[in-house]
Design a protein around this motif. Structure first.
Motif, PDB file in Angstrom:
ATOM      1  N   VAL A  31       0.630  -1.255  -0.159  1.00 27.91           N
ATOM      2  CA  VAL A  31      -0.149  -0.035   0.177  1.00 27.91           C
ATOM      3  C   VAL A  31       0.977   1.279  -0.189  1.00 27.91           C
ATOM      4  N   GLU A  32       2.273   1.203   0.250  1.00 29.29           N
ATOM      5  CA  GLU A  32       2.874   2.162   0.200  1.00 29.29           C
ATOM      6  C   GLU A  32       3.513   2.443  -1.126  1.00 29.29           C
ATOM      7  N   GLY A  33       3.523   1.405  -1.888  1.00 29.42           N
ATOM      8  CA  GLY A  33       4.269   1.514  -3.190  1.00 29.42           C
ATOM      9  C   GLY A  33       5.582   0.983  -3.263  1.00 29.42           C
ATOM     10  N   ASN A  34       5.845   0.038  -2.376  1.00 31.92           N
ATOM     11  CA  ASN A  34       7.016  -0.769  -2.465  1.00 31.92           C
ATOM     12  C   ASN A  34       6.889  -2.153  -3.040  1.00 31.92           C
ATOM     13  N   ILE A  35       8.093  -2.460  -3.805  1.00 35.11           N
ATOM     14  CA  ILE A  35       7.671  -3.576  -4.679  1.00 35.11           C
ATOM     15  C   ILE A  35       7.904  -4.861  -3.756  1.00 35.11           C
ATOM     16  N   LEU A  36       6.597  -5.768  -3.930  1.00 34.99           N
ATOM     17  CA  LEU A  36       6.712  -7.149  -3.178  1.00 34.99           C
ATOM     18  C   LEU A  36       7.298  -8.169  -3.842  1.00 34.99           C
ATOM     19  N   GLU A  37       6.910  -8.095  -5.351  1.00 38.93           N
ATOM     20  CA  GLU A  37       6.994  -8.987  -6.254  1.00 38.93           C
ATOM     21  C   GLU A  37       7.243  -8.502  -7.657  1.00 38.93           C
ATOM     22  N   ILE A  38       7.892  -9.065  -8.655  1.00 35.53           N
ATOM     23  CA  ILE A  38       8.338  -8.300  -9.691  1.00 35.53           C
ATOM     24  C   ILE A  38       8.652  -9.338 -10.865  1.00 35.53           C
ATOM     25  N   SER A  39       8.370  -9.253 -12.059  1.00 37.45           N
ATOM     26  CA  SER A  39       8.877  -9.991 -13.010  1.00 37.45           C
ATOM     27  C   SER A  39      10.024  -9.779 -13.431  1.00 37.45           C
ATOM     28  N   ASP A  40      10.739 -10.737 -13.972  1.00 43.32           N
ATOM     29  CA  ASP A  40      11.946 -10.547 -14.515  1.00 43.32           C
ATOM     30  C   ASP A  40      11.866  -9.601 -15.655  1.00 43.32           C
ATOM     31  N   SER A  41      10.826  -9.874 -16.432  1.00 40.95           N
ATOM     32  CA  SER A  41      10.968  -9.070 -17.873  1.00 40.95           C
ATOM     33  C   SER A  41      10.722  -7.486 -17.628  1.00 40.95           C
ATOM     34  N   PHE A  42      10.052  -7.044 -16.126  1.00 39.05           N
ATOM     35  CA  PHE A  42       9.942  -5.676 -15.729  1.00 39.05           C
ATOM     36  C   PHE A  42      11.278  -4.993 -15.479  1.00 39.05           C
ATOM     37  N   CYS A  43      11.883  -5.941 -14.834  1.00 40.14           N
ATOM     38  CA  CYS A  43      13.341  -5.784 -14.320  1.00 40.14           C
ATOM     39  C   CYS A  43      14.268  -5.349 -15.440  1.00 40.14           C
ATOM     40  N   GLU A  44      14.076  -6.112 -16.528  1.00 40.49           N
ATOM     41  CA  GLU A  44      15.045  -5.935 -17.687  1.00 40.49           C
ATOM     42  C   GLU A  44      14.319  -4.706 -18.339  1.00 40.49           C
ATOM     43  N   MET A  45      13.162  -4.419 -18.506  1.00 40.30           N
ATOM     44  CA  MET A  45      12.920  -3.255 -19.124  1.00 40.30           C
ATOM     45  C   MET A  45      13.156  -1.991 -18.416  1.00 40.30           C
ATOM     46  N   LEU A  46      13.337  -1.901 -17.053  1.00 44.20           N
ATOM     47  CA  LEU A  46      13.813  -0.828 -16.558  1.00 44.20           C
ATOM     48  C   LEU A  46      15.381  -0.813 -15.949  1.00 44.20           C
ATOM     49  N   GLY A  47      16.223  -2.036 -16.574  1.00 40.61           N
ATOM     50  CA  GLY A  47      17.434  -1.962 -16.498  1.00 40.61           C
ATOM     51  C   GLY A  47      17.924  -2.070 -15.143  1.00 40.61           C
ATOM     52  N   TYR A  48      17.262  -2.970 -14.201  1.00 40.35           N
ATOM     53  CA  TYR A  48      17.645  -3.095 -12.880  1.00 40.35           C
ATOM     54  C   TYR A  48      17.612  -4.741 -12.540  1.00 40.35           C
ATOM     55  N   SER A  68       4.348  12.265  -3.869  1.00 44.51           N
ATOM     56  CA  SER A  68       3.085  12.437  -3.259  1.00 44.51           C
ATOM     57  C   SER A  68       1.998  12.053  -3.920  1.00 44.51           C
ATOM     58  N   GLU A  69       1.574  12.077  -5.137  1.00 45.48           N
ATOM     59  CA  GLU A  69       0.663  11.650  -5.904  1.00 45.48           C
ATOM     60  C   GLU A  69       0.479  10.186  -5.723  1.00 45.48           C
ATOM     61  N   LEU A  70       1.581   9.717  -5.812  1.00 46.56           N
ATOM     62  CA  LEU A  70       1.678   8.181  -5.981  1.00 46.56           C
ATOM     63  C   LEU A  70       1.085   7.520  -4.527  1.00 46.56           C
ATOM     64  N   THR A  71       1.585   8.212  -3.621  1.00 52.10           N
ATOM     65  CA  THR A  71       0.984   7.812  -2.253  1.00 52.10           C
ATOM     66  C   THR A  71      -0.154   7.936  -2.152  1.00 52.10           C
ATOM     67  N   ARG A  72      -0.854   9.212  -2.355  1.00 52.16           N
ATOM     68  CA  ARG A  72      -2.276   9.215  -2.425  1.00 52.16           C
ATOM     69  C   ARG A  72      -2.972   8.309  -3.377  1.00 52.16           C
ATOM     70  N   LYS A  73      -2.527   7.821  -4.427  1.00 48.78           N
ATOM     71  CA  LYS A  73      -3.134   6.838  -5.427  1.00 48.78           C
ATOM     72  C   LYS A  73      -3.039   5.506  -4.560  1.00 48.78           C
ATOM     73  N   PHE A  74      -2.030   5.266  -4.100  1.00 49.19           N
ATOM     74  CA  PHE A  74      -1.793   3.807  -3.442  1.00 49.19           C
ATOM     75  C   PHE A  74      -3.034   3.737  -2.051  1.00 49.19           C
ATOM     76  N   GLN A  75      -3.013   4.816  -1.577  1.00 51.54           N
ATOM     77  CA  GLN A  75      -3.952   4.938  -0.308  1.00 51.54           C
ATOM     78  C   GLN A  75      -5.510   4.749  -0.953  1.00 51.54           C
ATOM     79  N   GLN A  76      -5.556   5.354  -2.082  1.00 56.83           N
ATOM     80  CA  GLN A  76      -7.111   5.273  -2.604  1.00 56.83           C
ATOM     81  C   GLN A  76      -7.217   3.607  -3.111  1.00 56.83           C
ATOM     82  N   ILE A  77      -6.233   3.184  -3.738  1.00 55.62           N
ATOM     83  CA  ILE A  77      -6.335   1.787  -4.279  1.00 55.62           C
ATOM     84  C   ILE A  77      -6.634   0.846  -3.029  1.00 55.62           C
TER      85      ILE A  77
END
Length: 99
Positions: A31-48, A68-77
């Motif tokens: 809910v705070e926008g921290n990654i819990l799980e991620i696909s290998d493909s997404f890591c590759e797309m972003l270079g991490y 701050s906008e992302l935090t608000r969006k995640f709280q709403q979600i």
């Protein structure tokens, strides 16, 4: 009880394999926008690397919203009982936009 635990464990392993091997960029955030799980493909797309991204906050690679906008969006979600969808852009580790 053991059978149920075994079934849940098998389901979890199957989901993890789909996440790791899928060609789509998929990520699961808390809910705070921290990654819990991620696909290998997404890591590759972003270079991490995977280990760099686990725990990383979405604001590090979101190129559209302010933190701050992302935090608000995640709280709403987190309060919604239905599926919520919004569009954004991501930025590569080397700071160029990824669409």
């Amino acid at each position: 009880m053991q059978e149920q635990t075994k079934t849940l464990q098998q389901e979890s392993e199957k989901n993890r394999a789909l996440l790791r091997n899928g060609s789509d960029g998929i990520y699961i955030l808390d809910v705070e926008g921290n990654i819990l799980e991620i696909s290998d493909s997404f890591c590759e797309m972003l270079g991490y690397r995977l280990d760099e991204m686990i725990g990383m906050n979405d604001s590090k690679w979101d190129a559209h919203f302010l933190p701050s906008e992302l935090t608000r969006k995640f709280q709403q979600i987190s309060l919604q009982k239905t599926r919520v969808q919004f569009e954004t852009c991501h930025k590569h580790k080397r700071c160029w936009k990824v669409n």
